[in-house]
Design an enzyme around this catalytic site. Structure first.
Site, PDB file in Angstrom:
ATOM      1  N   CYS A  48       0.842  -1.188   0.000  1.00  0.00           N
ATOM      2  CA  CYS A  48       0.000   0.000   0.000  1.00  0.00           C
ATOM      3  C   CYS A  48       0.881   1.244   0.000  1.00  0.00           C
ATOM      4  CB  CYS A  48      -0.901  -0.011   1.235  1.00  0.00           C
ATOM      5  SG  CYS A  48      -1.920   1.467   1.420  1.00  0.00           S
ATOM      6  N   CYS A  99      -5.083   0.548   6.569  1.00  0.00           N
ATOM      7  CA  CYS A  99      -5.306   1.994   6.676  1.00  0.00           C
ATOM      8  C   CYS A  99      -6.598   2.472   6.016  1.00  0.00           C
ATOM      9  CB  CYS A  99      -4.116   2.763   6.110  1.00  0.00           C
ATOM     10  SG  CYS A  99      -3.944   2.674   4.313  1.00  0.00           S
ATOM     11  N   CYS A 120      -8.536  -5.455  -9.873  1.00  0.00           N
ATOM     12  CA  CYS A 120      -8.137  -4.374 -10.775  1.00  0.00           C
ATOM     13  C   CYS A 120      -7.695  -3.213  -9.882  1.00  0.00           C
ATOM     14  CB  CYS A 120      -9.349  -4.015 -11.625  1.00  0.00           C
ATOM     15  SG  CYS A 120      -9.022  -2.872 -12.943  1.00  0.00           S
TER      16      CYS A 120
END
Length: 137
Positions: A48, A99, A120
């Site tokens: 991330c 998060c 996706c």
């Protein structure tokens, strides 16, 4: 839902570029075929961009031709799924479970993957951590 990483809107704006903020914190989408990782074949782990949590392994990435990086499964328990009915469509949004940042959407459209799913994911929401190619002797 409470997340391990929680920041104020001002803190997210300070940490992320305007484009990253738009996608990760406001559920935007980068334009198709423009993302850094759309065609990347580098081995490693995709994390991330907002918090660094490991999300997808490169061996689950495949070329779907949809314009965004596609994966057939995340690393266990690293993402959460949210029903998304925006723009007159019924979709499933994928967020970072650490998060709460928006990553993209998951579609059960097959593509011949082992799971039948296509995650996706926006390139801008990811950071690739390349695998260490040098094996110790």
């Amino acid at each position: 839902m409470g997340y391990s990483v929680e920041k104020s809107d001002a803190e997210w704006r300070e940490q992320l570029s305007p484009d990253e903020y738009k996608v990760l914190r406001k559920a935007g989408t980068e334009r198709a075929f423009t993302g850094k990782y759309t065609d990347t074949e580098t081995k490693g782990v995709y994390a991330c961009k907002a918090c660094g949590a490991k999300l997808f392994e490169s061996d689950t990435k495949f070329h779907s031709g949809c314009g965004w990086p596609s994966f057939y499964q995340p690393i266990t328990d690293t993402v959460e799924y949210i029903e998304d009915n925006t723009f007159g469509m019924k979709r499933v949004e994928v967020r970072c479970a650490n998060c709460g940042s928006h990553l993209g959407h998951v579609f059960p459209d097959g593509y011949g993957t082992p799971t039948g799913d296509r995650f996706c994911i926006n390139s801008i929401s990811l950071t690739l951590e390349p695998a260490d190619e040098a094996e110790p002797a």
